[in-house]
Every structure is written in structure tokens, then in C-alpha cells.
Scaffold this motif. Structure first.
Motif, PDB file in Angstrom:
ATOM      1  N   ALA A  97      38.673  22.792 -60.816  1.00 27.06           N
ATOM      2  CA  ALA A  97      38.412  23.206 -58.871  1.00 27.06           C
ATOM      3  C   ALA A  97      38.498  23.882 -58.978  1.00 27.06           C
ATOM      4  O   ALA A  97      38.920  24.888 -58.339  1.00 27.06           O
ATOM      5  N   VAL A  98      40.123  23.712 -58.180  1.00 27.02           N
ATOM      6  CA  VAL A  98      41.300  24.469 -58.009  1.00 27.02           C
ATOM      7  C   VAL A  98      41.676  26.043 -58.889  1.00 27.02           C
ATOM      8  O   VAL A  98      42.048  26.967 -59.160  1.00 27.02           O
ATOM      9  N   GLU A  99      41.620  25.738 -60.414  1.00 28.92           N
ATOM     10  CA  GLU A  99      41.519  27.217 -61.630  1.00 28.92           C
ATOM     11  C   GLU A  99      40.683  27.608 -61.633  1.00 28.92           C
ATOM     12  O   GLU A  99      40.421  28.933 -61.276  1.00 28.92           O
ATOM     13  N   TYR A 100      38.896  26.619 -61.804  1.00 25.02           N
ATOM     14  CA  TYR A 100      37.933  27.675 -61.588  1.00 25.02           C
ATOM     15  C   TYR A 100      38.164  28.759 -60.126  1.00 25.02           C
ATOM     16  O   TYR A 100      37.530  30.118 -60.000  1.00 25.02           O
ATOM     17  N   GLN A 101      38.692  28.831 -58.510  1.00 24.34           N
ATOM     18  CA  GLN A 101      38.685  29.244 -57.962  1.00 24.34           C
ATOM     19  C   GLN A 101      39.437  30.759 -57.853  1.00 24.34           C
ATOM     20  O   GLN A 101      39.741  31.048 -57.486  1.00 24.34           O
ATOM     21  N   ARG A 102      40.449  29.979 -58.767  1.00 22.11           N
ATOM     22  CA  ARG A 102      41.462  31.564 -59.157  1.00 22.11           C
ATOM     23  C   ARG A 102      41.479  32.033 -59.854  1.00 22.11           C
ATOM     24  O   ARG A 102      41.615  33.547 -60.127  1.00 22.11           O
ATOM     25  N   ALA A 103      40.702  31.500 -61.005  1.00 21.12           N
ATOM     26  CA  ALA A 103      39.711  32.215 -62.039  1.00 21.12           C
ATOM     27  C   ALA A 103      38.527  33.711 -61.088  1.00 21.12           C
ATOM     28  O   ALA A 103      38.709  34.362 -62.002  1.00 21.12           O
ATOM     29  N   LEU A 104      38.462  32.935 -60.347  1.00 23.89           N
ATOM     30  CA  LEU A 104      37.001  33.853 -58.986  1.00 23.89           C
ATOM     31  C   LEU A 104      37.804  35.320 -58.607  1.00 23.89           C
ATOM     32  O   LEU A 104      37.176  35.922 -58.496  1.00 23.89           O
TER      33      LEU A 104
END
Length: 453
Positions: free
Chosen positions: A38-45
Motif C-alpha cells: 500500500a505504501v509503494e502504491y501510494q509512492r508510485a501514484l
């Protein structure tokens, strides 16, 4: 009783200077970080949004020509030098690195200059035009190194060769002293000869463009007004292969990393990539332009190519992708007649009908100037997380979004409606016909009429 202790060397965790970063020990056990994805997805976004915020591809415009720019050439030995020619016969050498102004002028042509090329050693500039002349110029080396010279500096041609007909294109051999001119016929010239050493005729139509192969010095590809793409071997007396297309090809570019492959910029708004050994179908069809593609040039890496179109836009395509990854346009830029990649694959130069050269970044959001190691690692990490989550809808929508000018947007919508109607008509015709009577052609072979060997 045994007790587990953490043992660390003092030398490994002691900073040499106060400015150094403190080393931190990481435990990569996934059970300790249940929210890692979830943290990586937010960073990608966040990285995808920041890329759009910092996307400023336009670097600057270079004006000085008095007529539309017809062709350009880059010097293989100098990164910051670019040659341009206009429809009024003016040829200029530009410094695109620092001052972005004219360094030297090459007067002499009495009509439109239609072709420019530079020898591999960077010492000879060859130009041709509608005044039926081929001119050889010595490239002034001090002008490229001394940026304080006046822009009024000009040189005289070292040789002038006269032809019987107007010339439309020229290209220099990658290894050797030969260059080819395209016009009513294809002529092969030597620097020291005033007459062509070899000539090829292509029928009643003129040859529009010519490109030497970067891997095989004796092989070249041409396109002509009768919709043919021809591959010549100058050791032979005629064309080795010909491809007959449904529409005219305006320009050709060989892939520098895969010299057996070339891409053709076509009048129908598409680019077609071919394998020179197997020409009955295209390897890939690159479609996004809504008008004729006027010029094409490959990146030195061979992974991308840039196109300029009559629809007043510049697009960058992956070499194996069907759609462009970038589109560049301005309100003042008119029809784009020529495009070039810089020799370090960092910039794109376009020449248009409004007498201006424009300098663009090859990557719209790339940071220019000196980048610190920590910044570089941050950029690489952002790219990695974006690639990892690029298939998810929100990130995919942000990364793919491009603002289009209103005329291009309307033309694409109209073209999409026409293609959908044609597809429905073909499906109905096939459904109401006997099995096997209606054959559906693939898009890779639809625009090719036949191949002649």
C-alpha cells in the motif's frame, strides 16, 4: 543458557565525516511490514503525479531563418552543433548547447535547400536543392569551439557540382567518401569527382528520400513518388528489393542498433517498421498522427524514434510500440518538416514552417543540470515503483494522459468513428457471406500492395 546478541562492527557503522549519512540496518522480513504494498502504491501514484507537474519539455526556440525550414543535419563529431536549411537557400550552423544562436552561415544556393548531410568525420557538409546544384562545404571547426564568434561569419563552398534536375534529398555513407543524391534519379557521388560515379533510375517518378544503412556501407533505402520503397546495393546495377505501398513514403530511417530494420514515415499518418530481409509485412505499425508524417529520426540508442507531422506536432515512439509515448506542440509551431535526435539522445530538435527551430527534452520531466547521487537514486526508485504498478487503473490513466490541441483531438475522434464504422461493415459482410470468401487483412499487410525482388 544461550543468549542471542546483536554484534556489529564499529568501523562499518562509524561515519568518516559529519556530512556522511548514518548507516541504518534494515530487516526485510515482509511480516514486519504488512502495509508495504500500500505504501509503494501510494509512492508510485505520487511519482506519476509529480512527473506530470514537472513535465516541461520545451527548452527554447532558435530564430534567424526567413523562410520555412526544410531539412536539418547533425554533426557526428560535435554534440552542440546542428545544421539547418530553409526554403530560401539559407544554411546555418547553430550552437544548441549554450547560446542557441547562429555560429556560421553557408550562402550560395539560389533555391530551396532540400537535403543536408555531414560526413562521418564531421569535416564535410553536403547540401543540395532545387537549383540543381550539389555543394560541398568545409565545416569550420573553430566556430564550434569558440562561442564568441559573430553570427555574421560565412564560408564559401569547397566544390560545386551541377546536375540536370532538381534534387530532393542527400545522405552520406557511414564509412567512406560516397554520398547519394535523390531527384529524377538516384546518383552516387564521390567527394573528388564532378560527375556521379553511379546512377539508378526509378521509373517516371522522382526519388523523394535516401538513407544509407549504418551497418552495411553499400546498402541504402529510398522512397519515390510512385509509392515504392526500394533497397539498393551500390555494388549491383538495379534495386535489390522494392515494396509497393498504397500511399507515398516521405522519409526513411534505419535503426542504428538493429541495422537490418528501418522505419518509413508515410503519407497516411502512420509509420511502418520493416525488417529489410522480410518485407511482405510490417513488423509494427505506429499510429497516432492525424496527418502526413514528414520526417523521422532514430535515437542513438535505437529504442525510440521521433517524428514530425503536417498536423503541427512532434511525437516520440518506442521502436516496438504502436502508439507514441510523448506529443509536443505549441500554439505558434506550424507544419513540422524535419526532426532530429541529438547525438546524446537527450534532446529533440524540430524545424517547422514558421522559420523556427525548437529544442525539446527527449524526456519531458527530466531534470537538467547536475544531479546529485541521492537525487539520481530517488529518480530511479520512482521509475521502478511506477513500472511495478503501471497496470493499475489510476496510475495508468495519469501516465497515459496527454493534452491534445483541439484540431488534433477532433481529427482523431473523426478518424476513430470512421474506422469503427468500417470495422462494423466488414464484420457484417463477413457474417453474411459464405465461410472463407471474405478474408480479413491484418493492419500490418493492409497498406502493402506487393513486394518485388
Amino acid at each position: 543458557m544461550r543468549i542471542k546478541t546483536i554484534s556489529r562492527s564499529v568501523d562499518e557503522f562509524t561515519r568518516e565525516r559529519s556530512q556522511d549519512l548514518q548507516r541504518v540496518f534494515h530487516n526485510f522480513d515482509p511480516s514486519l511490514r504488512p502495509m508495504e504494498k500500500a505504501v509503494e502504491y501510494q509512492r508510485a501514484l505520487t511519482a506519476a503525479k509529480l512527473e506530470k507537474i514537472f513535465a516541461r519539455p520545451f527548452v527554447g526556440a532558435m530564430d534567424g531563418h526567413r523562410d520555412g525550414i526544410s531539412c536539418m543535419a547533425k554533426n557526428p563529431n560535435y554534440l552542440k552543433g546542428i545544421f539547418s536549411a530553409s526554403m530560401d537557400g539559407d544554411i546555418r550552423l547553430w550552437d544548441i548547447a549554450t547560446s542557441r544562436r547562429t555560429v556560421c552561415q553557408f550562402p550560395g544556393h539560389l533555391g530551396a535547400v532540400r537535403g543536408l548531410t555531414v560526413s562521418t568525420d564531421g569535416n564535410v557538409l553536403v547540401s543540395c536543392g532545387t537549383d540543381c546544384n550539389v555543394r560541398l562545404w568545409s565545416v569550420p571547426r573553430p566556430s564550434l569551439e569558440d562561442s564568441d564568434l559573430s553570427s555574421e561569419k560565412s564560408t564559401e563552398p569547397s566544390a560545386v557540382y551541377t546536375c540536370k534536375n532538381a534534387l530532393l534529398a542527400v545522405d552520406h555513407q557511414f564509412e567512406g567518401d560516397l554520398f547519394a543524391t535523390a531527384g529524377a534519379q538516384l546518383d552516387i557521388w564521390n567527394h573528388n569527382r564532378s560527375q556521379p560515379v553511379q546512377s539508378f533510375t526509378s521509373g517516371s517518378h522522382s526519388v523523394i528520400s535516401v538513407r544509407f544503412n549504418p551497418g552495411e556501407p553499400d546498402i541504402l533505402a529510398t522512397s519515390s513518388g510512385d509509392n515504392h520503397i526500394s533497397i539498393y546495393d551500390i555494388r549491383m546495377s538495379s534495386a535489390a528489393r522494392k515494396i509497393l505501398m498504397r500511399t507515398k513514403t516521405n522519409s526513411i530511417a534505419w535503426n542504428p542498433m538493429e541495422p537490418m530494420n528501418f522505419t518509413a514515415a508515410n503519407e497516411d499518418g502512420n509509420c511502418y517498421s520493416f525488417d529489410g530481409r522480410k518485407n511482405e509485412e510490417a513488423k509494427c505499425v505506429h499510429k497516432d498522427h492525424v496527418s502526413a508524417v514528414m520526417d523521422i529520426d532514430f535515437s542513438p540508442t535505437g529504442r525510440e524514434f521521433v517524428t514530425g507531422s503536417y498536423d503541427r506536432s512532434v511525437r516520440i515512439f518506442p521502436y516496438n510500440g504502436g502508439h507514441s509515448r510523448e506529443i509536443y506542440h505549441t500554439k505558434r509551431m506550424q507544419r513540422v518538416f524535419c526532426v532530429k535526435y541529438s547525438s546524446d539522445a537527450t534532446y529533440v530538435i524540430s524545424g517547422s514552417d514558421d522559420t523556427n527551430l525548437r529544442l525539446w527534452k527527449a524526456k519531458a520531466s527530466e531534470q537538467l543540470g547536475v544531479i546529485l547521487p541521492r537525487e539520481q537514486k530517488k529518480h530511479e526508485y520512482n521509475e521502478a515503483v511506477k513500472n511495478r504498478y503501471k497496470h493499475l487503473p489510476e496510475i495508468k490513466r495519469i501516465v497515459r494522459h496527454r493534452h491534445l490541441p483541439k484540431p488534433i483531438y477532433k481529427a482523431k475522434a473523426e478518424s476513430r468513428a470512421m474506422n469503427d464504422a468500417k470495422r462494423r461493415k466488414d464484420d457484417r459482410r463477413k457474417a453474411h457471406s459464405a465461410p472463407g470468401t471474405v478474408v480479413t487483412e491484418s493492419h500490418r499487410t493492409r497498406r502493402i500492395i506487393k513486394e518485388v525482388e
